[in-house]
Design a protein around this motif. Structure first.
Motif, PDB file in Angstrom:
ATOM      1  N   ALA A   1      44.005  53.903  38.231  1.00 44.50           N
ATOM      2  CA  ALA A   1      45.006  52.841  38.014  1.00 44.50           C
ATOM      3  C   ALA A   1      44.329  51.486  37.968  1.00 44.50           C
ATOM      4  O   ALA A   1      44.869  50.495  38.423  1.00 44.50           O
ATOM      5  CB  ALA A   1      46.044  52.891  39.122  1.00 44.50           C
ATOM      6  N   GLY A   2      43.139  51.455  37.421  1.00 44.43           N
ATOM      7  CA  GLY A   2      42.401  50.205  37.339  1.00 44.43           C
ATOM      8  C   GLY A   2      40.936  50.522  37.164  1.00 44.43           C
ATOM      9  O   GLY A   2      40.532  51.676  37.323  1.00 44.43           O
ATOM     10  N   GLY A   3      40.148  49.508  36.782  1.00 39.00           N
ATOM     11  CA  GLY A   3      38.720  49.746  36.618  1.00 39.00           C
ATOM     12  C   GLY A   3      38.433  50.504  35.338  1.00 39.00           C
ATOM     13  O   GLY A   3      39.205  50.472  34.385  1.00 39.00           O
ATOM     14  N   LYS A   4      37.330  51.223  35.312  1.00 33.50           N
ATOM     15  CA  LYS A   4      36.856  51.888  34.091  1.00 33.50           C
ATOM     16  C   LYS A   4      37.855  52.921  33.549  1.00 33.50           C
ATOM     17  O   LYS A   4      38.131  52.977  32.367  1.00 33.50           O
ATOM     18  CB  LYS A   4      35.515  52.550  34.408  1.00 33.50           C
TER      19      LYS A   4
ATOM     20  N   GLY B   1      42.367  39.439  42.137  1.00 35.30           N
ATOM     21  CA  GLY B   1      42.363  40.781  41.546  1.00 35.30           C
ATOM     22  C   GLY B   1      42.081  40.775  40.063  1.00 35.30           C
ATOM     23  O   GLY B   1      41.609  41.753  39.527  1.00 35.30           O
ATOM     24  N   TYR B   2      42.348  39.674  39.395  1.00 38.77           N
ATOM     25  CA  TYR B   2      42.291  39.718  37.941  1.00 38.77           C
ATOM     26  C   TYR B   2      40.885  39.968  37.388  1.00 38.77           C
ATOM     27  O   TYR B   2      40.669  40.912  36.646  1.00 38.77           O
ATOM     28  CB  TYR B   2      42.868  38.433  37.336  1.00 38.77           C
ATOM     29  N   ASP B   3      39.935  39.136  37.820  1.00 38.22           N
ATOM     30  CA  ASP B   3      38.568  39.322  37.325  1.00 38.22           C
ATOM     31  C   ASP B   3      38.038  40.691  37.726  1.00 38.22           C
ATOM     32  O   ASP B   3      37.400  41.382  36.974  1.00 38.22           O
ATOM     33  CB  ASP B   3      37.628  38.269  37.935  1.00 38.22           C
ATOM     34  N   TYR B   4      38.369  41.031  38.944  1.00 40.10           N
ATOM     35  CA  TYR B   4      37.890  42.274  39.524  1.00 40.10           C
ATOM     36  C   TYR B   4      38.355  43.476  38.711  1.00 40.10           C
ATOM     37  O   TYR B   4      37.673  44.472  38.572  1.00 40.10           O
ATOM     38  CB  TYR B   4      38.441  42.328  40.951  1.00 40.10           C
TER      39      TYR B   4
ATOM     40  N   LEU C   1      33.086  50.611  42.562  1.00 43.79           N
ATOM     41  CA  LEU C   1      34.201  51.497  42.229  1.00 43.79           C
ATOM     42  C   LEU C   1      35.480  51.056  42.937  1.00 43.79           C
ATOM     43  O   LEU C   1      35.491  50.867  44.146  1.00 43.79           O
ATOM     44  CB  LEU C   1      33.815  52.915  42.669  1.00 43.79           C
ATOM     45  N   LEU C   2      36.562  50.938  42.159  1.00 40.88           N
ATOM     46  CA  LEU C   2      37.843  50.520  42.729  1.00 40.88           C
ATOM     47  C   LEU C   2      38.421  51.616  43.628  1.00 40.88           C
ATOM     48  O   LEU C   2      38.618  51.422  44.827  1.00 40.88           O
ATOM     49  CB  LEU C   2      38.795  50.204  41.577  1.00 40.88           C
TER      50      LEU C   2
ATOM     51  N   GLY D   1      42.184  42.694  45.156  1.00 39.59           N
ATOM     52  CA  GLY D   1      41.409  43.935  45.153  1.00 39.59           C
ATOM     53  C   GLY D   1      42.266  45.186  45.172  1.00 39.59           C
ATOM     54  O   GLY D   1      43.261  45.292  44.475  1.00 39.59           O
ATOM     55  N   ARG D   2      41.857  46.136  46.002  1.00 41.94           N
ATOM     56  CA  ARG D   2      42.544  47.431  46.050  1.00 41.94           C
ATOM     57  C   ARG D   2      44.005  47.285  46.452  1.00 41.94           C
ATOM     58  O   ARG D   2      44.881  47.968  45.939  1.00 41.94           O
ATOM     59  CB  ARG D   2      41.833  48.349  47.031  1.00 41.94           C
TER      60      ARG D   2
END
Ligand code: ATP
Ligand code: MG
Ligand code: MG
Ligand code: MG
Length: 469
Positions: free
Chosen positions: A69-72, A458-461, A35-36, A303-304
């Motif tokens: 603001a990112g992730g799922k 950060g991109y792939d993540y 989880l981001l 990342g974060r």
């Protein structure tokens, strides 16, 4: 009712139903690399649903800080364009860990929303969706609660579409999940938008206020759904959305807790306090950025920290659009502290730190922002179609520190699209170059750059189902 009163009423209502009041957890998930940021009230209880953790209570209620603001669940690019999305918001929730299930979850929600003692909302303005095959929930709503069938809608899982209703709730690609039922409020015929599940549902007439999830499965990385040890309940209601309803306004940005923020933003920028979407973006972003910094995140290139950097830079660009000349963003922190530190003391405790971090980041970005925007204007003037080429996106990213979503934000304002594939190709080439250069002790790449964005882990993540995020 003020937002703070609604928050308190909610928690008290559920305490009255035997729930233990639990504090919001940090925006940085503890021990959860999937989880981001904390994106829902249930995150801190994930192991309780999975059966791995036992607590002294089987019912809990919270008001949880969330960032999407990112992730799922990524709403960054909705902010400023819809009446209902924030990067940071508070999610009110009640949870059952193998205790009550569908019937009680639905009747508690209905009681809180409609009974005269609590929110007293007009029933005829509420619409309900259930998961396609969930006849049990459908029957509870229609037969026990008495919702007329005309205001009930069955919805399946809608993979991909950013706005469209999806009545199978998942926290991320893995983890607890299950069918859900959502309650919508009809803000009236003068606002554009269709009922959930219709082609016009991404309008803002019918706004989802509360999602009640029947937690029944754990989804593993192979996509298989495993039944949870005990059926449970997880609900989430956006405090800002229910406040808008209670305060008889349509947009979240018109509620009490946003008034001082918008005013402070206009003052810091030196622009009019009006309905400009950029002003809303700035007022929204000061909340997510300040809360993230208070929870220990710092701007960085991965990342974060990179997500935080992207939000700050997006705020700077919107401030710039409104005419800001110097660093302005950090000046809004005091208004946020005044508004929210009673509920969240960490804001006051970290105020000086938050201001310092924001000011430094703003000053650093200001050096390249103007120049990057100028270069972009030149490139856009020479476009032969409506596609911004990968080389332009890459140059802005690599030399001027423009996160891709910032370029996308500008593109969207002008009905242009990004050549994502072209950009990704250049990113890969750059990563390969950086790798071969890393055998030397001096990183020559970093010396060549105005801004030190040497890698983009950060991109792939953050890759989110094919969207550039
Ligand atoms: P939407 O369909 O409007 O994007 P959602 O279905 O993605 O909302 P859930 O994941 O069900 O939202 O979250 C539970 C509740 O949290 C929602 O019913 C809503 O009230 C609130 N909420 C969700 N996302 C946001 C956001 N970005 N800003 C403010 N409130 C939100
Ligand atoms: Mg959403
Ligand atoms: Mg929804
Ligand atoms: Mg929902």
């Amino acid at each position: 009712m003020k937002s703070a009163e609604i928050r308190e009423a909610y928690l008290r209502f559920f305490e009255g139903k035997g729930h233990t009041r639990v504090s919001s957890s940090s925006l940085v998930p503890q021990n959860d690399p999937t989880l981001l940021f904390t994106n829902a009230g249930m995150n801190q209880f994930k192991d309780c649903f999975l059966g791995g953790e036992k607590r002294a209570y089987s019912r809990a209620t919270t008001s949880q800080k969330c960032v999407r603001a990112g992730g799922k669940h990524n709403d960054l690019e909705n902010v400023g364009y819809t009446a209902r999305h924030h990067t940071f918001f508070e999610m009110l929730g009640n949870f059952s860990f193998g205790d009550y299930f569908k019937k009680d979850a639905i009747s508690y929600a209905w009681e809180f929303l409609t009974s005269a003692q609590w929110l007293s909302l007009p029933k005829e303005k509420l619409w309900v969706t259930v998961y396609q095959e969930d006849n049990e929930a459908y029957d509870i709503w229609t037969k026990q609660i008495g919702i007329p069938e005309e205001r009930m809608i069955r919805i399946g899982d809608n993979k991909g579409a950013p706005y469209a209703s999806d009545n199978f709730w998942t926290m991320g690609d893995t983890g607890p999940c299950g069918p859900c039922t959502e309650i919508f409020y009809d803000h009236g015929a003068d606002i554009w938008g269709g009922v959930p599940g219709s082609a016009e549902e991404d309008g803002d007439r019918y706004i989802e206020i509360w999602n009640v999830v029947f937690m029944q499965f754990n989804r593993t990385a192979d996509g298989v759904l495993h039944p949870l040890p005990a059926p449970s309940v997880d609900t989430g209601m956006g405090l800002e959305r229910i406040s808008a309803v209670m305060q008889h306004v349509h947009s979240n940005y018109e509620i009490d807790s946003f008034q001082q923020l918008l005013k402070a933003a206009a003052k810091a920028i030196g622009c009019a306090h009006d309905n400009n979407p950029s002003l809303k973006v700035v007022a929204d972003h000061i909340r997510s950025c300040s809360f993230l910094i208070a929870d220990g995140v710092l701007p960085s290139n991965e990342g974060r920290g990179y997500v935080l950097r992207r939000i700050i830079r997006r705020a700077c660009r919107h401030g710039n659009k409104l005419g800001a000349t110097g660093a302005f963003f950090y000046k809004i922190v005091s208004a946020l502290v005044a508004e929210m530190s009673v509920a969240y003391p960490e804001l006051l405790e970290n105020q000086a730190h938050i201001e310092r971090v924001l000011k430094t980041e703003e000053e650093q970005f200001a050096k390249t922002l103007e120049q990057g925007l100028r270069i972009l204007e030149q490139d856009l003037a020479n476009l032969e179609n409506n596609i911004i080429p990968g080389e332009v996106i890459f140059k802005l990213y690599d030399t001027y520190g423009f996160p891709v979503d910032l370029t996308n934000d500008i593109a969207r304002e002008r009905s242009l699209v990004l050549d994502e594939d072209g950009f990704q190709l250049l990113m890969k080439e750059q990563q390969a170059r950086a790798k071969s250069a890393s055998q030397f002790t001096v990183d020559y790449n970093s010396l060549l750059k105005v801004d030190t964005l040497t890698e983009f882990t950060g991109y792939d993540y953050l890759a989110d189902e094919g969207n550039i995020v």
